[in-house]
Design a protein around this motif. Structure first.
Motif, PDB file in Angstrom:
ATOM      1  N   SER A  68       2.487 -23.939  -6.636  1.00 43.90           N
ATOM      2  CA  SER A  68       3.686 -23.094  -6.564  1.00 43.90           C
ATOM      3  C   SER A  68       4.775 -23.751  -5.718  1.00 43.90           C
ATOM      4  O   SER A  68       5.951 -23.755  -6.104  1.00 43.90           O
ATOM      5  CB  SER A  68       3.327 -21.713  -6.017  1.00 43.90           C
ATOM      6  N   VAL A 127       8.634 -25.587  -7.043  1.00 45.36           N
ATOM      7  CA  VAL A 127       9.992 -25.382  -6.520  1.00 45.36           C
ATOM      8  C   VAL A 127      10.638 -26.722  -6.183  1.00 45.36           C
ATOM      9  O   VAL A 127      11.814 -26.964  -6.498  1.00 45.36           O
ATOM     10  CB  VAL A 127       9.968 -24.475  -5.277  1.00 45.36           C
ATOM     11  N   TRP A 183      14.948 -10.267 -11.882  1.00 44.55           N
ATOM     12  CA  TRP A 183      15.246 -11.142 -13.023  1.00 44.55           C
ATOM     13  C   TRP A 183      16.749 -11.234 -13.253  1.00 44.55           C
ATOM     14  O   TRP A 183      17.279 -12.311 -13.591  1.00 44.55           O
ATOM     15  CB  TRP A 183      14.533 -10.654 -14.291  1.00 44.55           C
ATOM     16  N   LEU A 225      18.222 -13.473 -10.616  1.00 42.66           N
ATOM     17  CA  LEU A 225      18.036 -14.881 -10.965  1.00 42.66           C
ATOM     18  C   LEU A 225      19.121 -15.368 -11.923  1.00 42.66           C
ATOM     19  O   LEU A 225      19.635 -16.486 -11.785  1.00 42.66           O
ATOM     20  CB  LEU A 225      16.658 -15.083 -11.591  1.00 42.66           C
ATOM     21  N   VAL A 251       4.559 -13.544  -6.940  1.00 42.22           N
ATOM     22  CA  VAL A 251       5.598 -14.549  -6.675  1.00 42.22           C
ATOM     23  C   VAL A 251       5.130 -15.927  -7.132  1.00 42.22           C
ATOM     24  O   VAL A 251       5.872 -16.677  -7.784  1.00 42.22           O
ATOM     25  CB  VAL A 251       5.975 -14.579  -5.186  1.00 42.22           C
ATOM     26  N   GLU A 252       3.906 -16.292  -6.805  1.00 41.54           N
ATOM     27  CA  GLU A 252       3.378 -17.600  -7.191  1.00 41.54           C
ATOM     28  C   GLU A 252       3.277 -17.724  -8.706  1.00 41.54           C
ATOM     29  O   GLU A 252       3.624 -18.768  -9.271  1.00 41.54           O
ATOM     30  CB  GLU A 252       2.015 -17.817  -6.546  1.00 41.54           C
ATOM     31  N   ILE A 285       6.836 -18.172 -10.045  1.00 45.31           N
ATOM     32  CA  ILE A 285       7.381 -19.498  -9.739  1.00 45.31           C
ATOM     33  C   ILE A 285       6.814 -20.540 -10.695  1.00 45.31           C
ATOM     34  O   ILE A 285       7.547 -21.334 -11.298  1.00 45.31           O
ATOM     35  CB  ILE A 285       7.078 -19.883  -8.279  1.00 45.31           C
ATOM     36  N   THR A 334       9.079 -22.285 -13.706  1.00 37.17           N
ATOM     37  CA  THR A 334       9.291 -23.731 -13.617  1.00 37.17           C
ATOM     38  C   THR A 334       8.797 -24.436 -14.871  1.00 37.17           C
ATOM     39  O   THR A 334       9.475 -25.330 -15.403  1.00 37.17           O
ATOM     40  CB  THR A 334       8.580 -24.296 -12.381  1.00 37.17           C
ATOM     41  N   LEU A 387      13.819 -19.027  -5.751  1.00 39.26           N
ATOM     42  CA  LEU A 387      12.354 -19.068  -5.760  1.00 39.26           C
ATOM     43  C   LEU A 387      11.787 -19.376  -4.382  1.00 39.26           C
ATOM     44  O   LEU A 387      10.819 -18.747  -3.944  1.00 39.26           O
ATOM     45  CB  LEU A 387      11.865 -20.101  -6.781  1.00 39.26           C
ATOM     46  N   TYR A 414       9.511 -17.071  -1.988  1.00 39.72           N
ATOM     47  CA  TYR A 414       8.232 -17.614  -1.540  1.00 39.72           C
ATOM     48  C   TYR A 414       8.080 -17.479  -0.024  1.00 39.72           C
ATOM     49  O   TYR A 414       7.028 -17.082   0.477  1.00 39.72           O
ATOM     50  CB  TYR A 414       8.130 -19.073  -1.961  1.00 39.72           C
TER      51      TYR A 414
END
Length: 293
Positions: free
Chosen positions: A11, A15, A60, A63, A141-142, A145, A149, A207, A211
């Motif tokens: 994770s 990033v 979302w 983002l 979250v992980e 991410i 990605t 992100l 994190y």
């Protein structure tokens, strides 16, 4: 414990790879090391935070806001700073110095608007759910991410290889003058690249702030150092190298903290990077420039 550290490293490395991806795009296409990329990273984090706090948007949507605002900042940097320098055939060091000035301006503006204190996302912005399997604990979250990605990387790689814009970008990266002679809108591609690269940096800022649950004006500075290390490790201007280099740095940091100690994190990570560059100075996917008499 080892498997859990693998998830944590994946994770964090994702990033780093996403940040370095925008960094290496700028260098690969424009031939510029944009030292304002860390400040754009910070702008993305603040844009998402304000979208969540003030507009009460879901994460979302925040983002998307961060993607657009960061991209517009990158586009403004290209139009107002990099493009005039290109027209004057400025030496390579001049854009680097100019982008340092831009980074200082953005950092100072953020500190003036939001203060120097560390801000945090409100509770519940990201679902608190997690997956427990075989002793592994993977947070929402992980998962987000890593998934985001991977999607961005796949879309970008396919776009560069299979679309007309991607082929034009590769032509510009090889030789802007030859691309212009072929009828390619080089300046237009420079601006599109600046937008996309900055937008990716802004998403990486969101992100990493999720994190670590921390947003502050100078958060982009350490990330800038790591981004430079990643693109040098992977090979300057190589997208595959940005991905591999980012994951390498994330794995090195996480395992250094887990098995050696948090105070040795950067020493171990950058020490390993130094050893790799001793063996392969051009980076993992870089090509050596031949000097002809």
């Amino acid at each position: 414990m080892f498997a859990q550290q693998l998830i944590n490293a994946l994770s964090l490395g994702s990033v780093y790879a996403l940040f370095a991806l925008g960094f290496t795009l700028i260098f690969g296409v424009l031939g510029v090391i944009n030292l304002a990329h860390g400040a754009v990273f910070m702008v993305g984090a603040y844009a998402a935070l304000q979208a969540v706090v003030l507009a009460e948007l879901p994460i979302w949507a925040a983002l998307v806001i961060a993607f657009i605002i960061s991209g517009l900042v990158g586009l403004a940097i290209d139009i107002l700073v990099l493009s005039p320098l290109r027209k004057r055939d400025a030496p390579h060091l001049i854009p680097m110095i100019a982008t340092i000035g831009v980074a200082i301006m953005l950092n100072s503006a953020a500190q003036g608007l939001f203060g120097a204190d560390t801000l945090r996302f409100p509770p519940g912005v990201v679902p608190d759910g997690s997956i427990e399997a075989g002793g592994l604990h993977i947070t929402a979250v992980e998962i987000g991410i890593i998934a985001l990605t991977i999607v961005i990387m796949v879309v970008l790689l396919l776009g560069l290889r299979r679309t007309s814009i991607g082929k034009a970008l590769r032509a510009v990266a090889e030789s802007p003058r030859a691309a212009a002679l072929l009828g390619i809108d080089v300046e237009g591609l420079f601006r599109k690249t600046s937008f996309v690269a900055a937008a990716l940096g802004g998403v990486a800022g969101v992100l990493i702030s999720l994190y670590a649950n921390a947003v502050y004006p100078l958060m982009g500075q350490p990330m800038l150092h790591k981004g430079i290390a990643v693109i040098i490790l992977g090979g300057m201007g190589d997208i595959r190298g940005a991905l591999i280099g980012g994951l390498f740095l994330g794995f090195a940091e996480v395992f250094a903290v887990a098995y050696i100690g948090s105070t040795m994190r950067d020493a171990v990570a950058f020490g390993l990077l130094f050893l790799i560059l001793l063996v392969r100075p051009t980076g993992l996917f870089g090509k050596a420039n031949e000097r002809k008499a």
